[in-house]
Design an enzyme around this catalytic site. Structure first.
Site, mmCIF file in Angstrom:
data_model
loop_
_atom_site.group_PDB
_atom_site.id
_atom_site.type_symbol
_atom_site.label_atom_id
_atom_site.label_comp_id
_atom_site.label_asym_id
_atom_site.label_seq_id
_atom_site.Cartn_x
_atom_site.Cartn_y
_atom_site.Cartn_z
ATOM 1 N N CYS A 182 0.779 -1.019 0.531
ATOM 2 C CA CYS A 182 0.313 -0.163 0.227
ATOM 3 C C CYS A 182 0.728 0.923 0.355
ATOM 4 O O CYS A 182 0.071 2.388 -0.590
ATOM 5 C CB CYS A 182 -0.866 0.177 1.071
ATOM 6 S SG CYS A 182 -1.745 -1.030 1.630
ATOM 7 N N CYS A 213 -2.458 3.482 2.706
ATOM 8 C CA CYS A 213 -3.576 2.491 3.112
ATOM 9 C C CYS A 213 -4.408 3.306 3.880
ATOM 10 O O CYS A 213 -4.330 4.168 4.249
ATOM 11 C CB CYS A 213 -2.725 1.313 4.045
ATOM 12 S SG CYS A 213 -2.232 1.767 5.234
ATOM 13 N N SER A 257 -14.551 -3.571 7.261
ATOM 14 C CA SER A 257 -13.428 -3.535 5.653
ATOM 15 C C SER A 257 -14.467 -2.862 5.408
ATOM 16 O O SER A 257 -15.415 -2.628 4.802
ATOM 17 C CB SER A 257 -12.746 -4.982 5.882
ATOM 18 O OG SER A 257 -12.079 -4.617 4.282
#
Length: 574
Positions: free
Chosen positions: A46, A119, A466
């Site tokens: 990321c 991220c 998530s």
């Protein structure tokens, strides 16, 4: 210049002496000092490219007559921490990143900021820090990962988590699991669907903190370095013009634009938590109810986890401008200021015309008639909660509570095939304070999907999800169990009713007659213990900082028009 406080006059000779030791000469010290802050780390894909992107941003600052000053801060990678105790550090890291950017920049009296992010938590943290600093600034997202390929199918990290559930169900063998694992992440970049990172990168664009189009460029695309260079130049231009700091960009209408974009793309419910936190830092009145209003925006983008395409594929078709143009055409977008000095509509007018594409549809012909989330209240959530609607057609669910006091206990029950169709899996003591850190439940939700139960069970938690989660999921339940919220009074066997049409989440039991469950604190020292003591309710963004003093009056939109034509050349093409 703000940096005059550290470099001008005889009394600043010691500071200048130290700056000289870093290689700066008289001319470099005299120029504006611009922070280049990044969250580079080599622990995950990321953030892997951010240190290299920083060199391009530095070059842009130098070319525009500034002196770059580079800092690095931390990143916690959710995809690695997920399902472990390490996930407790993720949301807490948002505050640490914001604090560290603020302290490094203000502590050195710098004049402007370019932040490079990757991220999930790095993105809102950057916006929070810039709202506090209120300096000429811009944020550039390092970019999405490309989709992997497995047996001729596009795969993302979402598929790996779901493969774990299939493996537990006995429908995928060890070799099959290993094959998905090895294919899902083919290189640098943040998770590929409209999960939290890509959702929040789009949010930055709609808030006006990132130039339209630049966040869409994938991490390994050859134009990404030029995008970083352009951001370095841009901050210098903003500094010279003396305006367009975050306090002029972060308006209530800009937050509404961002929330509508989240709804239109069925984006991550974490955007609610993060937008509330950014609004808190900016001193903008923006609440959970504003998300409910935005959730009436139809889903028009066919993106994973519920749709067909990854963020990289949408970039190839036209990127976030596709979404913005359709919302604008439907009257669902306000013309607000952006970091470029042009308004959002001016940026859209300057954007390259899109070719044929089937990723984003008109609002009049949506994929779903309403957005990917809704805000509920009721017996279990008097302060509110958020239900994720993407990936299924249901708007109500009633079932029997299966109550767990940790994500780990719930995951063990799922892996043991102890969850049945019709169950409402309740995971509590995972809120901001109780977790501590409000872990995401992807390991549990993906395992349920992998076992074929994604549409047959509901999950209710004071934790969060998530962006890759899909199914009937209710998170951010407030007040949380650790603060004595009603979810702490729920028991196995209670009947739980979730109804999106009435915006209610209720239980067939008199919770007031019960004592709340309690658990011993999981962490008693260190950063997480401090976080647990400071963090506020998820219904208000789970922030740790006090509300800021009101900002000075913002620049009227009529004055913004005077700067049209002074933004990035050719809009988003670096």
């Amino acid at each position: 210049m703000q940096s005059d406080a550290i470099k001008t006059g005889p009394s600043r000779a010691p500071a200048r002496a130290m700056l000289r030791a870093t290689g700066l000469d008289d001319a470099a010290i005299a120029r504006p000092l611009i922070a280049v802050v990044h969250t580079w780390s080599d622990v995950s894909p990321c953030n892997l490219t951010l240190r290299d992107l920083a060199q391009h941003a530095r070059a842009g600052i130098l070319a525009a007559g500034g002196t770059p000053i580079e800092f690095n801060t931390i990143a916690i990678t959710d995809g690695i921490a997920m399902g472990s105790s390490g996930m407790r550090a993720s949301l807490a890291s948002r505050e640490v990143i914001a604090d560290s950017i603020e302290l490094a920049v203000s502590g050195h009296c710098l004049d402007g900021v370019v932040v490079l992010v990757g991220c999930d938590k790095t993105i809102p943290a950057a916006a929070m820090a810039l709202a506090r600093l209120d300096l000429p600034s811009a944020i550039l997202y390092g970019g999405t990962i490309m989709p992997g390929q497995c047996k001729g199918k596009k795969v993302t990290i979402q598929d790996v988590f779901e493969a774990v559930g299939s493996h537990a169900a006995g429908t995928l063998d060890d070799a099959g699991l290993a094959e998905v694992e090895r294919a899902a992440c083919p290189g640098a970049g943040a998770c590929g669907g409209q999960f939290t990172a890509n959702t929040m990168a789009m949010v930055l664009t709609f808030l006006g903190l990132s130039p339209l189009g630049l966040n869409d460029i994938p991490a390994l695309h050859p134009d990404k370095g030029a995008a970083a260079f352009a951001c370095g130049e841009l901050v210098m231009r903003r500094l010279r013009e003396g305006g367009f700091t975050p306090s002029q960009v972060l308006t209530p209408a800009a937050f509404r634009n961002a929330a509508r974009a989240v709804s239109a793309t069925a984006g991550s419910t974490n955007a609610a938590l993060h937008l509330l936190a950014i609004a808190h830092e900016a001193g903008v009145d923006f609440t959970l109810e504003d998300f409910e209003a935005a959730s009436r925006t139809p889903v028009i983008a066919d993106l994973k986890p519920g749709g067909r395409y990854t963020a990289a594929e949408m970039f190839d078709m036209g990127g976030s401008a596709l979404v913005a143009n359709e919302l604008r055409a439907a009257g669902l977008l306000d013309d607000e200021a952006t970091v470029t000095g042009r308004t959002l509509f001016a940026e859209l007018d300057a954007a390259p015309a899109a070719g044929p594409q089937d990723c984003v549809r008109p609002v009049s012909d949506p994929i779903k008639p309403r957005g990917g989330y809704s805000i509920l209240y009721g017996d279990l959530a008097p302060e509110g909660c958020i239900v994720k609607l993407a990936g299924h057609g249901r708007e109500s669910f009633e079932g029997t509570a299966r109550v767990f006091d940790s994500e780990d206990a719930a995951f063990a029950a799922v892996q043991a095939r102890d969850i049945r169709a019709g169950d409402v899996v309740v995971i509590r003591f995972e809120g901001p304070a109780g977790g501590p850190g409000m872990r995401e439940m992807l390991a549990v939700t993906a395992a349920l999907v992998g076992q074929g139960l994604g549409n047959d069970v509901a999950l209710v938690t004071d934790g969060r999800f998530s962006g890759a989660t899909h199914g009937f999921m209710v998170g951010h339940v407030s007040p949380e169990a650790a603060h004595g919220g009603p979810i702490a009074r729920l028991r196995d066997g209670d009947r739980v009713r979730i109804d999106v049409s009435t915006r209610r989440i209720d239980v067939d039991a008199d919770l007031s007659t019960r004592e709340p469950a309690r658990i011993a604190p999981r962490v008693t020292g260190g950063a997480l213990a401090k976080y647990a003591l400071q963090v506020g309710s998820a219904s208000r963004g789970a922030v740790t900082s006090p509300a800021p003093a009101p900002r000075a009056a913002r620049i009227p939109i009529a004055l913004i028009a005077d700067f049209r034509g002074q933004g990035l050349p050719e809009h988003s093409t670096p």
